[in-house]
Structures are given as structure tokens and as C-alpha cells.
Design an enzyme around this catalytic site. Sequence first.
Site, short mmCIF file in Angstrom:
data_model
loop_
_atom_site.label_atom_id
_atom_site.label_comp_id
_atom_site.label_asym_id
_atom_site.label_seq_id
_atom_site.Cartn_x
_atom_site.Cartn_y
_atom_site.Cartn_z
N ALA A 100 0.84 -0.97 0.01
CA ALA A 100 0.01 0.03 0.04
C ALA A 100 1.01 1.21 -0.11
O ALA A 100 0.48 2.26 -0.83
CB ALA A 100 -0.68 0.00 1.23
N GLU A 107 3.14 -9.97 -6.96
CA GLU A 107 2.35 -10.82 -6.00
C GLU A 107 0.85 -10.65 -6.18
O GLU A 107 0.23 -11.60 -6.08
CB GLU A 107 2.69 -10.32 -4.55
CG GLU A 107 2.03 -10.79 -3.46
CD GLU A 107 2.47 -10.50 -2.07
OE1 GLU A 107 2.46 -11.30 -1.15
OE2 GLU A 107 2.84 -9.26 -1.90
N GLN A 120 10.96 -8.89 1.91
CA GLN A 120 10.34 -9.16 2.64
C GLN A 120 11.35 -9.42 4.00
O GLN A 120 12.68 -9.50 3.66
CB GLN A 120 9.98 -10.89 2.42
CG GLN A 120 8.71 -10.95 1.56
CD GLN A 120 7.35 -10.83 2.38
OE1 GLN A 120 7.31 -10.17 3.70
NE2 GLN A 120 6.24 -11.28 2.03
N LYS A 148 19.18 2.95 6.73
CA LYS A 148 20.32 3.53 5.96
C LYS A 148 19.95 4.60 4.91
O LYS A 148 19.01 4.55 4.35
CB LYS A 148 20.95 2.14 5.26
CG LYS A 148 22.07 2.53 4.35
CD LYS A 148 22.46 1.12 3.51
CE LYS A 148 23.75 1.28 2.84
NZ LYS A 148 24.22 0.26 2.14
#
Length: 441
Positions: free
Chosen positions: A212, A238, A359, A415
Site C-alpha cells: 500500500a 504478488e 520481505q 540506511k
Amino acid sequence: MKKQIPFNLEAEQSILSAAFINNSVMISLADQLNNEDFFDTKNQHIFQAMRKLSSEGVIIDYTTVYNELMQNGRLNEAGGSEYLLGIIDASATSNVDAYVDIVKGLSMKRKIISVAEQIADTGYDGSVEPTAYVDLAEKLIFNASKDRKTSDFSSIRSIAANVQEKTEDNMNSTDDVTGLSTGFIELDHYTSGLHPGEFIILAARPAMGKSALAMNLATNVASRNKNSKASVAVFSLEMPSEQIVMRMIAAETSINSNDIKTGTLTPKQWQYFEAGIASLSKLNIHFSDSSNVTIEEIRARCRKLSQSQGLDLLIIDYLQLISPNENYKGSRQEFVSGVSRSLKQLARELEIPVIALSQLSREVEKRDSKKPMMADLRESGGIEQDADVILFLYRDEYYNKDSATKGTAVLSIAKNRQGTAGVDINLLFEPAYSSFRNKTE
């Protein structure tokens, strides 16, 4: 009509003649030309001898070049003493840069012809897959074109001048965002926007809302940059593109996505729904929802889109779902690291920011604190190294139903090569609308 290989013998000889007359010319020539840029093999051998003498600080004249060719057994291949004397007698000392342009340009044409022949020969090989063949062809052409006449090094003076020009442009701007605006105030503040060549990782555990957020970023970038003409490419590995656009409409209109899915809309909601579709349809966002796409296919499609319509941002949802070539035999970690490196190279090649969703490993679930950290990146070695910016998305209410931070999400900048890292950004999140917003809104 017989095809003639492109070359200019007079220009090649004029360059060598100029180096004989003025030794200082050779220093510049050695930086601009290679032996292979000369078509005539005699000229190749003479230029190679001259480069060697120049690098050793030896004066270039008839005797030194003659002796160098003799010692290497190349004198006859270089045309002998008669050809060498003929070049010296040419006395072409002016307009050397023009001769270099001619020789370098024709050398480039010969290289392209050679590459084209290689591409054609490979095309007849039945063992080469079509996608791999297209990728090879693009790579060969790209590598050949990069060899155009350029300096191997840029002086600090020229680079500093570019920095000064960009700094002056930014100083005169009323906005502190120097890249693409994400639409999220604090994220823009800490990163100054999304910049060309940057490889950005957006990582989270499932159900945190990273897809989203990625679609919110796509909409914001397309609508807030380049007078709403910024071009965004989305590879959704996906979810089908219709499901993604349904979420985008929900975020745009604040209509519950489930109501859109079921079609149970009030007359007023239908007005908002149609207005949302009209608004999104004006944006320059392109989708590809192939579930088994390879990195070679992603490169090919992005290059084509960049050339035909322009491309300002690439989003991939998500990195670990990119498919390996069927001939790939390495480990999973090596493959993901290779994909990460390829995406970084693609960002630099096309001069665009690339956002790849990722993921996190299940180790997060085993800790008391569920807030992500760098070690949680799945197959993290290459990803952590290649990424310019790493963002972690976390919602405490997913794990703690009595959380005091309901309706909010934390976007952590873990980072940031070009800016501040180690900071948390609080965003409002409305799951029913697949919508992230600034907390000030």
C-alpha cells in the site's frame, strides 16, 4: 554494391604524423585512442610503439620508433622504413582533434558492425532463449556505445563546477527536495526526495502495508513531479494490476476498498469513485503483473519504456519474487544478491531511482521487540550492501491489539547514504483505504 568497411587512412596517418612532429601531442592521444581504433594494422603497430616510448619518457622520432618496432619484430608488419618515413613526411601538425574525432567515430562504427554480426550469429543458435538473447543484444549495444570518445577521468575542476551549478539551483529553489517528491513531508526532509541512480529498499513483515505504501509512493511521485507528468513503472509480482488499482482508487477517494470490490457504493460514493478514476487515469503510471518475470525481462521492459515514453521511477513488489532464469544453478542467496546488484546497475544505467520491496525473515517474530533491523532482511548480504536507502515499515498494533499507537505506522530510515539515517517517521495508516498520510494531515 559491395559494402565497404568504414575507415579513413589519411586521418590515421595524420595523427601519427602529428605525434612525430610534436611529442607532447602523444600524451593526449594516448588518453583518447586505443591501438584498435586504427583500422590499418601498420598504423596500429606504429601507434603502439609510440605509446610505449611516450610512457617511458623516450623522445618519439624515426630512430626510436624504428628501433622499438625492430625489437618487437613488428617492423615489416608496420610497413618497414619506407612507410615510416612517409608518415613523417606528411607533417600533419594542425587540427589533430578533428582527426581523432574521425578515427574514433569510424572505429565506433566498426565495433557496432561487429556487435551486430555477433548478435545475428547468436540469434541462429537454437539453445539461446529469446529473453536471454534480447538481453544479450541490448547489453552488447549498450557496452559498445559506452566506448564513445570520452575521458577516463573527469577533473575535479569540472566536477566541482557541476556541484556548484546544482547547489546554486537548489539555493534558488524554495523547496528542500532536490529529487522526486514522495509526498511524505518527513521522508522528503531526511532524503531530499528520490534521486537518479538510487536503489531503495522498502522492507517489512507481511500485513504491515508495504505494498500500500509503495502504491501511495507511485501515485504521489506521478502526481507531484514534473507537472504531474512523471513516469512510474510498477512490477507487481504478488498481486494482479486490477487489485492494485482498486487499492489506489480507495486511497484516492477514501472509499472502503471492500465496498469498491463488492460494488456496494452509494450515489455520492459513485461520484467520488468516478472522479478518482478520472484523476488517476491522467497519471503516467505503467503496470506489469507477470508473476514469473526475470531480471532480464525487467531490464528489457524498462529500457523500452525509458526510450519510448520516459521513465522517472521504478517500483518492484517484491524483490524475492523475481524469477531466476531456468538455467540458473546457483544458491538462492547468490541469486537474490545478483538481482539486487542488477537493480542497482539498472538505476544507474537509466538514471532513475529504483524502489524494491523486500520481505523480512521470520526471526522478527521470535523477538520481544518486533521492530525490524538490518539483520532481518531476507538474504540480506547483497541487499544491504547495494541499497542506497533502506526503509523499514512497522505497525505495533499488528502485534499488540491494545497498542497506544493504533492507526499509525513507523517508517524507519535504517540506511541513507546521502542523508540522515537512524530516524523514525510516524505516518497515519488507514487499512480500509490502503492509505498512508502525513501525521500533520
